[in-house]
Design an enzyme around this catalytic site. Structure first.
Site, PDB file in Angstrom:
ATOM      1  N   GLY A 226     -79.142 -19.747  -4.289  1.00  0.00           N
ATOM      2  CA  GLY A 226     -78.333 -19.992  -5.472  1.00  0.00           C
ATOM      3  C   GLY A 226     -78.977 -21.024  -6.362  1.00  0.00           C
ATOM      4  O   GLY A 226     -79.854 -21.767  -5.931  1.00  0.00           O
ATOM      5  N   PRO A 228     -79.557 -24.365  -8.626  1.00  0.00           N
ATOM      6  CA  PRO A 228     -79.309 -25.755  -8.244  1.00  0.00           C
ATOM      7  C   PRO A 228     -77.867 -26.166  -8.550  1.00  0.00           C
ATOM      8  O   PRO A 228     -77.326 -25.779  -9.580  1.00  0.00           O
ATOM      9  CB  PRO A 228     -80.278 -26.541  -9.113  1.00  0.00           C
ATOM     10  CG  PRO A 228     -81.325 -25.579  -9.528  1.00  0.00           C
ATOM     11  CD  PRO A 228     -80.685 -24.235  -9.555  1.00  0.00           C
ATOM     12  N   GLY A 229     -77.279 -26.910  -7.643  1.00  0.00           N
ATOM     13  CA  GLY A 229     -75.943 -27.438  -7.888  1.00  0.00           C
ATOM     14  C   GLY A 229     -74.809 -26.476  -7.624  1.00  0.00           C
ATOM     15  O   GLY A 229     -73.665 -26.765  -7.938  1.00  0.00           O
ATOM     16  N   THR A 230     -75.106 -25.326  -7.029  1.00  0.00           N
ATOM     17  CA  THR A 230     -74.025 -24.378  -6.758  1.00  0.00           C
ATOM     18  C   THR A 230     -73.339 -24.672  -5.431  1.00  0.00           C
ATOM     19  O   THR A 230     -72.449 -23.935  -5.026  1.00  0.00           O
ATOM     20  CB  THR A 230     -74.550 -22.931  -6.749  1.00  0.00           C
ATOM     21  OG1 THR A 230     -75.775 -22.885  -6.039  1.00  0.00           O
ATOM     22  CG2 THR A 230     -74.762 -22.412  -8.155  1.00  0.00           C
ATOM     23  N   GLY A 231     -73.768 -25.705  -4.750  1.00  0.00           N
ATOM     24  CA  GLY A 231     -73.058 -26.110  -3.539  1.00  0.00           C
ATOM     25  C   GLY A 231     -73.680 -25.603  -2.250  1.00  0.00           C
ATOM     26  O   GLY A 231     -72.985 -25.474  -1.247  1.00  0.00           O
ATOM     27  N   GLU A 449     -74.747  -7.142 -21.760  1.00  0.00           N
ATOM     28  CA  GLU A 449     -74.361  -6.777 -20.388  1.00  0.00           C
ATOM     29  C   GLU A 449     -73.479  -5.533 -20.385  1.00  0.00           C
ATOM     30  O   GLU A 449     -73.589  -4.689 -19.497  1.00  0.00           O
ATOM     31  CB  GLU A 449     -73.651  -7.946 -19.695  1.00  0.00           C
ATOM     32  CG  GLU A 449     -74.514  -9.202 -19.524  1.00  0.00           C
ATOM     33  CD  GLU A 449     -75.859  -8.962 -18.853  1.00  0.00           C
ATOM     34  OE1 GLU A 449     -75.954  -8.035 -18.006  1.00  0.00           O
ATOM     35  OE2 GLU A 449     -76.829  -9.670 -19.175  1.00  0.00           O
TER      36      GLU A 449
HETATM   37  P1  ADP Z   1     -77.148 -27.503  -4.179  1.00  0.00           P
HETATM   38  O1  ADP Z   1     -77.505 -27.903  -2.788  1.00  0.00           O
HETATM   39  O2  ADP Z   1     -76.793 -26.048  -4.301  1.00  0.00           O
HETATM   40  O3  ADP Z   1     -78.119 -27.907  -5.211  1.00  0.00           O
HETATM   41  P2  ADP Z   1     -75.041 -29.363  -3.728  1.00  0.00           P
HETATM   42  O4  ADP Z   1     -74.384 -28.785  -2.544  1.00  0.00           O
HETATM   43  O5  ADP Z   1     -75.941 -30.503  -3.482  1.00  0.00           O
HETATM   44  O6  ADP Z   1     -75.794 -28.251  -4.554  1.00  0.00           O
HETATM   45  O7  ADP Z   1     -73.919 -29.759  -4.782  1.00  0.00           O
HETATM   46  C1  ADP Z   1     -73.886 -31.003  -5.409  1.00  0.00           C
HETATM   47  C2  ADP Z   1     -72.467 -31.471  -5.588  1.00  0.00           C
HETATM   48  O8  ADP Z   1     -71.778 -30.654  -6.518  1.00  0.00           O
HETATM   49  C3  ADP Z   1     -71.648 -31.383  -4.325  1.00  0.00           C
HETATM   50  O9  ADP Z   1     -71.797 -32.525  -3.547  1.00  0.00           O
HETATM   51  C4  ADP Z   1     -70.249 -31.234  -4.854  1.00  0.00           C
HETATM   52  O10 ADP Z   1     -69.698 -32.469  -5.171  1.00  0.00           O
HETATM   53  C5  ADP Z   1     -70.443 -30.464  -6.121  1.00  0.00           C
HETATM   54  N1  ADP Z   1     -70.221 -29.029  -5.908  1.00  0.00           N
HETATM   55  C6  ADP Z   1     -71.140 -28.041  -6.037  1.00  0.00           C
HETATM   56  N2  ADP Z   1     -70.599 -26.837  -5.798  1.00  0.00           N
HETATM   57  C7  ADP Z   1     -69.306 -27.043  -5.481  1.00  0.00           C
HETATM   58  C8  ADP Z   1     -68.215 -26.185  -5.117  1.00  0.00           C
HETATM   59  N3  ADP Z   1     -68.364 -24.866  -5.028  1.00  0.00           N
HETATM   60  N4  ADP Z   1     -67.018 -26.760  -4.856  1.00  0.00           N
HETATM   61  C9  ADP Z   1     -66.878 -28.093  -4.946  1.00  0.00           C
HETATM   62  N5  ADP Z   1     -67.844 -28.951  -5.289  1.00  0.00           N
HETATM   63  C10 ADP Z   1     -69.053 -28.454  -5.563  1.00  0.00           C
HETATM   64 ZN    ZN Z   2     -80.397  -7.395 -19.520  1.00  0.00          ZN
END
Ligand code: ADP
Ligand code: ZN
Ligand code: MG
Length: 641
Positions: A226, A228-231, A449
């Protein structure tokens, strides 16, 4: 379309500003030591000064004193004489180095009898304290330096940075008993499919015996993919938290060390630790840092990376089924991963984490709003609507920024305006280049789309649509997810043609509605061209050139690592024919797509409008839209029955 490079990690270095920097006990004790040493030095110099304060007199004065009988005793230390007078006064003087005390005194007219009345004591100059005082000015700074290094090395090791223990695992462990660190699925919003998949892993970790008794083969590796930042990291921790097992984590980027072999030994240590603590989870974050395709032979290999990757594979292959260690890994670049990682028995479970849509964004905001005081006017739904393209991490920092804004203005509660202002702040943050979809861009993306989706639904051999979204994902402004009913082993000519048509759907829709095209469809066009070229050169599907293979069968060109310099063994003439054939295939499909979209214009508008409204349309909703306008959605045979 909306320049979001998936390889970039914009959140790196942007710490939530409310968090305090970690305290360094190291500096506290170091300054303590320095203080002690400074006071020792000060004490010494005071002492030395104290000595110097003894009044110094002329030698003649001493001689006179002896003659008068006022001198009680003389202490000789080298050339220095300390004189004690009968009245208790202590004075100092110097004699000439070459001659003895009695000789010198005789020169001043002191007789032997006069001197006999005075007790003369000769002190040995090589006494321990004498030398210590002589050397102290050099010894003290030296001692300081030695102590400094000793402290640094001790503290660094204590802090777990292990600057002096290279080979050991740098893994961090989260103990299931540690309540403050525990994360559960309740802390992760959205990503419903991912959670559903991972429940099975949790189930196994909780009760491995149940699975092993029935002879079930347990997954060894789960790959979280996923943007970046998708959890991804959060979700991996949640799995450990739900199952209440220890969580060992390490980042792929940490393996890229100075010395070859360090990474491999770290991997070994990490797995040893995990096996001891089993059932457990080993989490390898940013696995693409070590797991890139090996041996491309361009730019030289990175031995360290390769050895680390090999060690990971060895460890995973070496698991006994009853070892109860599950390896989870996260990446935002699944396209660059070495295929060896994805082989059965390794990371054969793949879980995709999408960027959140409106509904999920609201849920994420709600999670991060839990312990924050809000004013009555706050409506998180509005914030969710205004933040398309935001990841979970972005929303987290949005909440944090809002709290900072409120605190700065000495308010006790966060207001809606703080949240709205924070949207901008997060967007304009130094590391993020993407921007909110403007109304116009949203409309273009929606029609684009919708074009893909409609063509896919109308043409008979195209894969059916599972989901359409204009939420930016990776480097695309939106996406249409098509999935085949079953694994396709053979692909027919008609299927190729329909696939090309579907790829062109976005481009044609944009041109038809707006009379202009954007840079958006560039990757679609690449895919369409590659498919057409394959048809002609690999599969003999062109009437003009016939069943002659001009290229060797290999990976699909758009798989992300096409041949760098393909060798052609055909003539210029054939090459020109191939080009002509490819372009005739493309133009035939263009015409077909145009016809399709024109005859279903009302449906195209309806899909696009719905997309603008809700951003993501799931399969059921999409099929309802189609049926309402007289298009029968495609179904698997058994599903249709
Ligand atoms: P990744 O590893 O995919 O880059 P992270 O897991 O480190 O992302 O996410 C960073 C922060 O963003 C998490 O610690 C959380 O606070 C927040 N976050 C990201 N996705 C979610 C989610 N689906 N639900 C709640 N908080 C989330
Ligand atoms: Zn397209
Ligand atoms: Mg992460």
């Amino acid at each position: 379309m909306l320049g979001k490079d998936p390889a970039k990690k914009p959140r790196r270095g942007r710490r939530p500003a409310l968090e305090l920097p970690p305290r360094y006990p190291l500096w506290g004790s170091f300054f303590g030591i320095v203080l002690i040493l400074l006071s020792i030095a000060l004490g010494y110099s005071l002492f030395a000064e104290g000595q110097a304060k003894t009044p110094e007199i002329a030698f003649s004065e001493l001689a006179a004193g002896i003659k008068e009988g006022a001198v009680k005793g003389i202490e000789v230390k080298g050339d220095t004489l300390s004189i004690t007078y009968a009245d208790g006064a202590v004075k100092k003087t110097k004699k000439e180095a070459e001659s003895s005390l009695s000789e010198t005194l005789a020169n001043y007219g002191v007789t032997g009898a006069e001197l006999g009345a005075v007790s003369v004591e000769i002190k040995n100059e090589s006494g321990f304290f004498f030398w210590l005082f002589q050397l102290a000015p050099f010894l003290i700074p030296l001692l300081l330096i030695v102590l400094f290094f000793w402290y640094i090395s001790r503290q660094v090791r204590g802090a777990g940075m292990q600057a002096f223990t290279f080979g050991q695992s740098k893994a961090r462990m989260i103990d299931p008993a540690d309540k403050t660190q525990r994360v559960t699925f309740g802390d992760v919003a959205g990503v419903k499919e991912a959670k559903e998949e991972l429940k099975e892993i949790v189930e196994f970790l909780k009760n491995p015996k149940k699975f092993l008794d029935i002879g079930a083969r347990i997954p060894k590796g789960v790959l979280l993919m996923g943007a970046p930042g998708t959890g991804k990291t959060l979700l991996a921790r949640a799995v450990a938290g739900e199952a209440r097992v220890p969580f060992f984590s390490i980042s792929g980027s940490e393996f890229v060390e100075m010395f070859v072999g360090v990474g491999a030994s770290r991997v070994r240590d990490l797995f040893k630790l995990a096996k001891k603590a089993a059932p457990a989870i080993v989490f390898i974050d940013e696995i693409d840092a070590v797991g890139r395709v090996r041996g491309t032979g361009v730019g030289g290999g990175n031995d360290e990376r390769e050895q680390t990757l090999n060690q990971i594979l060895v460890e995973m292959d070496g698991f006994e089924p009853n070892e109860k260690v599950i390896v989870m890994a996260a990446t935002n670049r699944p396209d660059v991963l070495d295929p060896a990682l994805l082989r059965p028995g390794r990371f054969d479970r793949r879980v995709i984490l999408d960027l959140p849509d409106v509904h999920d964004r609201e849920h994420i905001l709600r999670i991060h709003a839990r312990e924050k005081p809000f004013a009555e006017d706050v409506t998180l739904t509005v914030i969710a609507e205004r933040t398309p393209g935001f990841s979970g991490a972005d929303l987290y920092s949005l909440m944090n920024e809002a709290a900072i804004l409120a605190a700065r203005e000495d308010r006790k509660k966060i207001e809606q305006k703080d949240l709205i202002r924070s949207i901008e702040k997060v967007l304009l943050g130094p590391e993020r280049q993407s921007h909110l979809l403007s109304k116009e861009e949203k409309k273009i993306t929606a029609y684009h789309e919708a074009g893909h989706a409609l063509v896919a639904s109308v043409l008979p051999y195209a894969d059916p649509v599972h989901k359409i979204s204009i939420v930016a994902r990776g480097h695309a402004g939106g996406y249409t997810l098509k999935l085949p009913f079953e694994e396709r082993r053979l692909q027919s000519r008609n299927e190729f043609l329909d696939d090309i048509a579907v790829s062109l759907g976005g481009y044609v829709a944009e041109e038809m509605i707006f009379g202009d095209v954007t840079t958006g469809p560039s990757s679609d066009i690449q895919i369409a061209s590659a498919l057409a070229r394959d048809m002609v050169t690999k599969y003999g599907m062109s009437a003009e050139l016939g069943p002659v293979a001009y290229e060797e069968l290999g990976g699909r060109i758009f798989s992300g690592r096409g041949a760098l310099a393909a060798e052609h063994d055909y003539s210029e003439e054939v090459s020109a024919k191939i080009d002509a054939e490819v372009s005739s295939i493309i133009s035939a499909q263009l015409a077909r797509v145009k016809k399709t979209l024109i005859s279903h214009r009302a449906t195209l508008d309806a899909i696009a409008e719905e997309l603008i409204r809700v951003e993501t349309i799931e399969r059921d909703e999409f099929e309802r839209l189609l049926r309402e306008r007289g298009i029968t959605p495609k179904h698997k045979k058994e599903e249709a029955a």
